[in-house]
Write a protein that holds these residues in place. Structure first.
Motif, PDB file in Angstrom:
ATOM      1  N   ARG A  21     -18.144 102.821  -8.584  1.00  0.00           N
ATOM      2  CA  ARG A  21     -17.739 102.235  -7.317  1.00  0.00           C
ATOM      3  C   ARG A  21     -16.823 101.056  -7.623  1.00  0.00           C
ATOM      4  O   ARG A  21     -17.258 100.072  -8.228  1.00  0.00           O
ATOM      5  N   VAL A  22     -15.565 101.146  -7.229  1.00  0.00           N
ATOM      6  CA  VAL A  22     -14.584 100.118  -7.579  1.00  0.00           C
ATOM      7  C   VAL A  22     -14.443  99.130  -6.423  1.00  0.00           C
ATOM      8  O   VAL A  22     -13.933  99.475  -5.356  1.00  0.00           O
ATOM      9  N   THR A  23     -14.910  97.903  -6.625  1.00  0.00           N
ATOM     10  CA  THR A  23     -14.777  96.859  -5.609  1.00  0.00           C
ATOM     11  C   THR A  23     -13.372  96.264  -5.667  1.00  0.00           C
ATOM     12  O   THR A  23     -12.596  96.520  -6.596  1.00  0.00           O
ATOM     13  N   LYS A  24     -13.063  95.421  -4.685  1.00  0.00           N
ATOM     14  CA  LYS A  24     -11.725  94.817  -4.660  1.00  0.00           C
ATOM     15  C   LYS A  24     -11.480  93.950  -5.884  1.00  0.00           C
ATOM     16  O   LYS A  24     -10.355  93.886  -6.408  1.00  0.00           O
ATOM     17  N   THR A  25     -12.528  93.275  -6.365  1.00  0.00           N
ATOM     18  CA  THR A  25     -12.372  92.425  -7.549  1.00  0.00           C
ATOM     19  C   THR A  25     -12.086  93.266  -8.786  1.00  0.00           C
ATOM     20  O   THR A  25     -11.178  92.950  -9.570  1.00  0.00           O
ATOM     21  N   HIS A  79     -38.130  89.716  -7.918  1.00  0.00           N
ATOM     22  CA  HIS A  79     -37.130  88.726  -7.513  1.00  0.00           C
ATOM     23  C   HIS A  79     -35.889  89.495  -7.078  1.00  0.00           C
ATOM     24  O   HIS A  79     -35.453  90.418  -7.770  1.00  0.00           O
ATOM     25  N   SER A  80     -35.347  89.123  -5.951  1.00  0.00           N
ATOM     26  CA  SER A  80     -34.122  89.774  -5.487  1.00  0.00           C
ATOM     27  C   SER A  80     -33.166  88.721  -4.957  1.00  0.00           C
ATOM     28  O   SER A  80     -33.579  87.651  -4.497  1.00  0.00           O
ATOM     29  N   ASP A  81     -31.886  89.035  -5.034  1.00  0.00           N
ATOM     30  CA  ASP A  81     -30.875  88.121  -4.507  1.00  0.00           C
ATOM     31  C   ASP A  81     -29.594  88.902  -4.254  1.00  0.00           C
ATOM     32  O   ASP A  81     -29.383  89.986  -4.800  1.00  0.00           O
ATOM     33  N   LYS A  82     -28.728  88.310  -3.465  1.00  0.00           N
ATOM     34  CA  LYS A  82     -27.544  88.999  -2.970  1.00  0.00           C
ATOM     35  C   LYS A  82     -26.438  89.088  -4.017  1.00  0.00           C
ATOM     36  O   LYS A  82     -26.418  88.349  -5.012  1.00  0.00           O
ATOM     37  N   ALA A  83     -25.513  89.996  -3.748  1.00  0.00           N
ATOM     38  CA  ALA A  83     -24.261  90.051  -4.500  1.00  0.00           C
ATOM     39  C   ALA A  83     -23.253  89.115  -3.834  1.00  0.00           C
ATOM     40  O   ALA A  83     -23.369  88.808  -2.644  1.00  0.00           O
ATOM     41  N   LEU A  84     -22.277  88.668  -4.615  1.00  0.00           N
ATOM     42  CA  LEU A  84     -21.238  87.776  -4.101  1.00  0.00           C
ATOM     43  C   LEU A  84     -19.860  88.320  -4.440  1.00  0.00           C
ATOM     44  O   LEU A  84     -19.666  88.923  -5.498  1.00  0.00           O
ATOM     45  N   GLU A  85     -18.906  88.078  -3.561  1.00  0.00           N
ATOM     46  CA  GLU A  85     -17.511  88.424  -3.850  1.00  0.00           C
ATOM     47  C   GLU A  85     -16.610  87.565  -2.984  1.00  0.00           C
ATOM     48  O   GLU A  85     -16.786  87.495  -1.759  1.00  0.00           O
ATOM     49  N   THR A  86     -15.670  86.865  -3.617  1.00  0.00           N
ATOM     50  CA  THR A  86     -14.700  86.074  -2.888  1.00  0.00           C
ATOM     51  C   THR A  86     -13.308  86.467  -3.348  1.00  0.00           C
ATOM     52  O   THR A  86     -13.135  87.145  -4.371  1.00  0.00           O
ATOM     53  N   SER A  87     -12.308  86.038  -2.605  1.00  0.00           N
ATOM     54  CA  SER A  87     -10.935  86.390  -2.943  1.00  0.00           C
ATOM     55  C   SER A  87     -10.389  85.464  -4.023  1.00  0.00           C
ATOM     56  O   SER A  87     -10.876  84.345  -4.220  1.00  0.00           O
ATOM     57  N   PHE A  88      -9.378  85.948  -4.695  1.00  0.00           N
ATOM     58  CA  PHE A  88      -8.760  85.196  -5.796  1.00  0.00           C
ATOM     59  C   PHE A  88      -7.507  84.504  -5.271  1.00  0.00           C
ATOM     60  O   PHE A  88      -6.378  84.903  -5.546  1.00  0.00           O
ATOM     61  N   ASP A  89      -7.730  83.453  -4.492  1.00  0.00           N
ATOM     62  CA  ASP A  89      -6.605  82.745  -3.903  1.00  0.00           C
ATOM     63  C   ASP A  89      -7.035  81.347  -3.505  1.00  0.00           C
ATOM     64  O   ASP A  89      -8.202  80.986  -3.593  1.00  0.00           O
ATOM     65  N   GLY A  90      -6.049  80.550  -3.076  1.00  0.00           N
ATOM     66  CA  GLY A  90      -6.329  79.204  -2.609  1.00  0.00           C
ATOM     67  C   GLY A  90      -5.982  78.130  -3.626  1.00  0.00           C
ATOM     68  O   GLY A  90      -5.728  78.414  -4.805  1.00  0.00           O
TER      69      GLY A  90
END
Length: 442
Positions: A248-252, A347-358
């Motif tokens: 599964r290819v994410t945007k990152t 133990h569980s926790d979320k995935a994270l993804e942010t854009s590469f900008d700014g």
């Protein structure tokens, strides 16, 4: 010797970063996940002392006896700007000294490297941060905006007694913070003499650390037994451990492969994992695990006597899911394990993804380029997790940026939780220079 004496002698961050790293490594902060280790208190006190020496007022927050984090705020020149968080963890995974070339808690310097547990995960970044902050405050160079420094407990067991404790109990410490930098990013991958890529972590997988339980019928070990909990669990665990989850290819990851393909002068195909990973050398392990969900069995438990069939068997699994694919992951797990296996999260926790900008990304790029003319910053996803998950709950956008210029032959990915963990001395000094420029540009 005081910070004033250091200033008078012209001591810089580059001068002291190696000693800071060695001293931090010498604190055994092994985290076994059950409070049986030594804890982080002594290391937290050391950090607080180093920050107090240069005029800060750090506070230590102890969430459980011995489990401590240190936090301080540096006032910037422009109080109207949002603040930046620089965070690192003080705990490390355990190490067996018999397996190592040098004692893992000695902080030995050999072959141009600082050796020891935590050298790259992540007392190197802790030391670089301390070195830069101490240098700037000794010489009166305030940052452009407020910086919150957090040296945290318990990251290696999910952050419950470190970042999570602070976010839940002391959120005011992070008032005004909008962005953060921390571990496992900013390290180099040498493509050629003309191009070094620096991987900036903009995403990380989510986690489900889980316990699997199968109930069976207890009985005598000499009897024929069709309802054996160990047999049922072993078969389920084997199915899971051998399962290949779909790519599964994410945007990152797509952005990473595109940038790497440009640097290599070829197109990389995420669907063709074998040929793609073959081009990545020492970072193949890191990248390979970001192309799919993963589930690795890590512990088994059952029985108490050789001639007694137990009524229950258990296993633990380290599960990691890609951003946007948690539901698919859990559905696949239950299908693979089957109806006789009870699954519960440890133990569980979320995935994270942010854009590469700014502007913050631009500051990283400019700081790297100023110290390495062949540098190009590109985004990537971390297969593990960091304390950024907790800070995300406060709306803080996190990046992995612990800059290191590494020799091409160093198996950097293998250093994490591995034997003979070590970080190059010149890599630490490079990181100090880059972080110093980054703070000015951010």
């Amino acid at each position: 010797m005081s910070a004033t004496d250091d200033t008078a002698r012209g001591v810089t961050g580059e001068d002291e970063v190696v000693d800071l790293c060695r001293e931090l490594i010498r604190f055994d902060t092994s985290n076994y996940g059950d409070h049986s280790g030594p804890g982080e208190r002594k290391a937290a006190e050391y950090v607080a002392e180093k920050l107090a020496e240069v005029g800060l007022e750090p506070k230590i927050y102890e969430s459980h006896p011995g489990r401590a984090s240190t936090v301080a705020r540096i006032e910037g020149t422009d109080p109207s700007r949002p603040a930046l968080l620089i965070h690192g963890h003080l705990d490390v995974v355990p190490a067996n000294a018999a397996d190592w070339t040098y004692d893992p808690f000695s902080g030995e310097v050999a072959d141009g490297c600082v050796w020891g547990r935590g050298a790259v995960d992540m007392k190197d970044m802790d030391a670089m941060t301390l070195a830069v902050v101490r240098d700037r405050l000794r010489s009166g160079r305030r940052p452009p905006r407020d910086i919150v420094l957090a040296f945290l407990a318990d990251e290696e067991a999910g952050g419950t007694y470190g970042a999570r404790h602070l976010v839940d109990r002391h959120p005011d410490l992070f008032d005004g913070v909008t962005e953060a930098i921390s571990e496992v990013g900013g390290f180099s991958f040498t493509v050629s003499e003309e191009r070094r890529l620096y991987l900036i972590q903009t995403a990380e997988k989510g986690m489900h650390w889980m316990k699997l339980t199968v109930a069976g019928t207890a009985g005598h070990g000499s009897m024929i037994h069709r309802d054996n909990a160990i047999t049922e669990l072993s078969e389920a665990v084997a199915r899971l451990g051998r399962h290949t989850f779909p790519v599964r290819v994410t945007k990152t990851t797509r952005a990473f492969l595109d940038e790497l393909g440009d640097a290599l002068g070829t197109q990389l195909d995420a669907e063709d994992m074998e040929s793609t990973l073959a081009r990545l050398g020492g970072i193949a392990k890191l990248i390979g695990a970001t192309l799919s969900n993963t589930a690795n069995p890590t512990q088994l438990g059952a029985g108490y006597k050789v001639n007694v069939i137990p009524g229950e068997a258990t296993a633990h699994v380290d599960g990691r899911f890609l951003p946007g694919h948690e539901e698919e992951f859990l559905t696949d797990l239950d299908r693979i394990l089957g109806p006789k296996v009870r699954r519960e999260d440890v133990h569980s926790d979320k995935a994270l993804e942010t854009s590469f900008d700014g502007p913050l990304v631009e500051a990283m790029q400019s700081a790297l380029l100023a110290e390495d003319p062949t540098a190009k910053a590109i985004p990537y996803m971390l297969s593990g997790g960091t304390d950024a998950k907790s800070f995300d709950d406060l709306g803080i956008r996190g990046f992995g940026f612990a800059p290191l210029k590494l020799p091409p032959e160093l198996d950097f990915a293998g250093m994490f939780h591995g034997v003979d963990e070590r970080v190059p001395v010149d890599g630490l000094q490079f990181g100090v220079r880059v972080l110093d420029r980054f703070i000015d540009a951010s």
